[in-house]
Enzyme design. Structure first.
Site, PDB file in Angstrom:
ATOM      1  N   HIS A  82      97.487  66.457   3.969  1.00  0.00           N
ATOM      2  CA  HIS A  82      97.336  66.547   5.426  1.00  0.00           C
ATOM      3  C   HIS A  82      97.533  65.194   6.111  1.00  0.00           C
ATOM      4  O   HIS A  82      97.765  65.148   7.321  1.00  0.00           O
ATOM      5  CB  HIS A  82      95.977  67.161   5.795  1.00  0.00           C
ATOM      6  CG  HIS A  82      94.791  66.262   5.612  1.00  0.00           C
ATOM      7  ND1 HIS A  82      93.951  66.349   4.530  1.00  0.00           N
ATOM      8  CD2 HIS A  82      94.281  65.260   6.387  1.00  0.00           C
ATOM      9  CE1 HIS A  82      92.985  65.459   4.649  1.00  0.00           C
ATOM     10  NE2 HIS A  82      93.163  64.790   5.759  1.00  0.00           N
ATOM     11  N   ASP A 112      95.963  69.800  -1.473  1.00  0.00           N
ATOM     12  CA  ASP A 112      95.876  68.760  -0.448  1.00  0.00           C
ATOM     13  C   ASP A 112      96.158  67.380  -1.028  1.00  0.00           C
ATOM     14  O   ASP A 112      95.497  66.401  -0.686  1.00  0.00           O
ATOM     15  CB  ASP A 112      94.515  68.782   0.245  1.00  0.00           C
ATOM     16  CG  ASP A 112      94.535  68.016   1.579  1.00  0.00           C
ATOM     17  OD1 ASP A 112      95.641  67.833   2.125  1.00  0.00           O
ATOM     18  OD2 ASP A 112      93.474  67.598   2.046  1.00  0.00           O
ATOM     19  N   ASN A 187      89.399  57.994   6.125  1.00  0.00           N
ATOM     20  CA  ASN A 187      89.109  57.883   4.694  1.00  0.00           C
ATOM     21  C   ASN A 187      89.967  58.830   3.869  1.00  0.00           C
ATOM     22  O   ASN A 187      90.131  58.627   2.658  1.00  0.00           O
ATOM     23  CB  ASN A 187      87.641  58.213   4.408  1.00  0.00           C
ATOM     24  CG  ASN A 187      86.740  56.992   4.460  1.00  0.00           C
ATOM     25  OD1 ASN A 187      85.861  56.900   5.315  1.00  0.00           O
ATOM     26  ND2 ASN A 187      86.946  56.064   3.544  1.00  0.00           N
ATOM     27  N   SER A 188      90.495  59.871   4.492  1.00  0.00           N
ATOM     28  CA  SER A 188      91.262  60.881   3.762  1.00  0.00           C
ATOM     29  C   SER A 188      92.392  60.246   2.969  1.00  0.00           C
ATOM     30  O   SER A 188      93.180  59.458   3.498  1.00  0.00           O
ATOM     31  CB  SER A 188      91.853  61.900   4.738  1.00  0.00           C
ATOM     32  OG  SER A 188      90.840  62.677   5.324  1.00  0.00           O
ATOM     33  N   LEU A 240      97.351  83.823  -9.537  1.00  0.00           N
ATOM     34  CA  LEU A 240      96.553  84.951 -10.010  1.00  0.00           C
ATOM     35  C   LEU A 240      95.817  85.648  -8.876  1.00  0.00           C
ATOM     36  O   LEU A 240      95.535  86.839  -8.964  1.00  0.00           O
ATOM     37  CB  LEU A 240      95.530  84.479 -11.051  1.00  0.00           C
ATOM     38  CG  LEU A 240      96.075  83.908 -12.360  1.00  0.00           C
ATOM     39  CD1 LEU A 240      94.925  83.567 -13.296  1.00  0.00           C
ATOM     40  CD2 LEU A 240      97.032  84.880 -13.033  1.00  0.00           C
ATOM     41  N   GLY A 241      95.469  84.898  -7.836  1.00  0.00           N
ATOM     42  CA  GLY A 241      94.741  85.498  -6.725  1.00  0.00           C
ATOM     43  C   GLY A 241      93.240  85.518  -6.937  1.00  0.00           C
ATOM     44  O   GLY A 241      92.579  86.484  -6.553  1.00  0.00           O
TER      45      GLY A 241
END
Length: 339
Positions: A82, A112, A187-188, A240-241
């Site tokens: 992101h 992410d 910080n991400s 796989l879900g």
């Protein structure tokens, strides 16, 4: 093409470049016990801060910013998806104050995580630890650039393991590390580090309405997907879900079924009409193997889903209560996320 790029594509992430050895801080005496915490944090900050960078959009003030951590001397760094979402190039400010251009090499919204290559070489870089060995209560240090304040250091402990988090990109990420090391916007993408100055996570999110509830993507997850990000720019993985977490297997079940493992992957939720749903996998089932390979942790499961072929049936072994069951599941490719 650099030798590090060739190394990752050819050999995977099993043998990452090793930073120069760092001196181990002296073990404090009893009289220095109150200073022991500070000694560790200072050692980690001095060792890792040179490898932490600030990332900014090339769009100027209209773009976002975040952090990243260099993991090779020729500029490859890890950050959050992101932080670089929708961009091909970013500005990278190094710890020595230099600012260089960076190319977004690959990104994966599902974890992410993203890889950027900064346009420089001979850089300080961090070593990767083993997030599978983390324990609740363990000391950790976060380094990043919150609100543009570069090389900011905060410390705390591992608050919990195996959390499931909905990332800023909207995707659910399993097996996330929860920490109370303070994080703020910016910080991400920065590193979460253990007391030996090894990166054990990539900081990704905070709960803004709470205090001391912060999250990081485990570094073992990054190790599994790095080769694909470098080679393809994205991760081709099976789907796989299910949403899952690590759980211990009761000793009685280990003995009853003569299991070679003491941990498995518990199914928390099954998406409707998914491959797992069609295979008859239910909530609270504990996955033991996939494709005849053990799934002792969620990291194992993620790794197998990047290795097993798509649209080819694979065996799955599960514990349901006291019964051990065998099923066949048909992993499909993860739906392409919306940018």
């Amino acid at each position: 093409m650099s030798r590090f790029w060739q190394h990752f594509i050819s050999n995977g992430a099993g043998e990452l470049p090793v930073p120069p050895p760092q001196p181990t801080p002296p073990t404090p005496t009893e009289g220095e016990a109150l200073d022991a915490f500070s000694r560790v944090v200072v050692h980690v900050a001095e060792t890792l801060s040179p490898a932490v960078v600030n990332l900014r959009s090339e769009r100027g003030r209209n773009g976002g910013s975040g952090s990243g951590v260099l993991f090779t001397p020729d500029g490859f760094l890890l950050t959050n998806h992101h932080v670089v979402q929708g961009q091909r190039r970013v500005r990278v400010r190094l710890a020595d104050g230099r600012e260089v251009s960076g190319d977004v090499v690959g990104a994966d919204p599902w974890t992410d995580l993203a890889v950027v290559q900064a346009g420089s070489s001979g850089l300080p870089f961090a070593g990767f630890g083993d997030s599978a060995t983390l324990r609740v209560g363990q000391l950790v240090v976060a380094i990043g650039s919150p609100f543009g304040f570069e090389s900011t250091v905060t410390a705390g402990v591992v608050s919990a393991l195996s959390r499931t988090l909905r990332s800023i990109t909207g995707h659910l990420v399993d097996n996330v590390i929860q920490t109370d090391a303070a994080l703020n916007p910016g910080n991400s993408g920065g590193p979460l580090v253990d007391s030996r100055a090894n990166v054990i996570g990539i900081n990704t999110a905070v709960i803004r309405s709470a205090q001391g509830i912060c999250f990081a993507i485990p570094i073992n997850m990054a190790k599994h997907i790095l080769p694909q990000l470098l080679k393809h720019g994205r991760v081709v993985r099976g789907y796989l879900g299910i949403h899952a977490r690590n759980v211990p297997i009761p000793q009685a079940m280990v003995r009853l079924h003569n299991l070679p493992q003491t941990t498995g992957v518990e199914v928390l939720a099954v998406e409707s009409d998914s491959p797992a749903d069609q295979a008859g996998i239910l909530e609270e089932d504990v996955l033991l193997t996939l494709g005849e390979q053990p799934t002792t942790t969620v990291d194992d499961l993620h790794k197998l889903l990047t290795q097993l072929p798509i649209d080819v049936p694979a065996s799955v072994s599960i514990l349901r209560g006291e019964r051990r069951l065998e099923r066949m599941v048909l992993p499909t490719e993860y739906p392409v996320p919306i940018p």
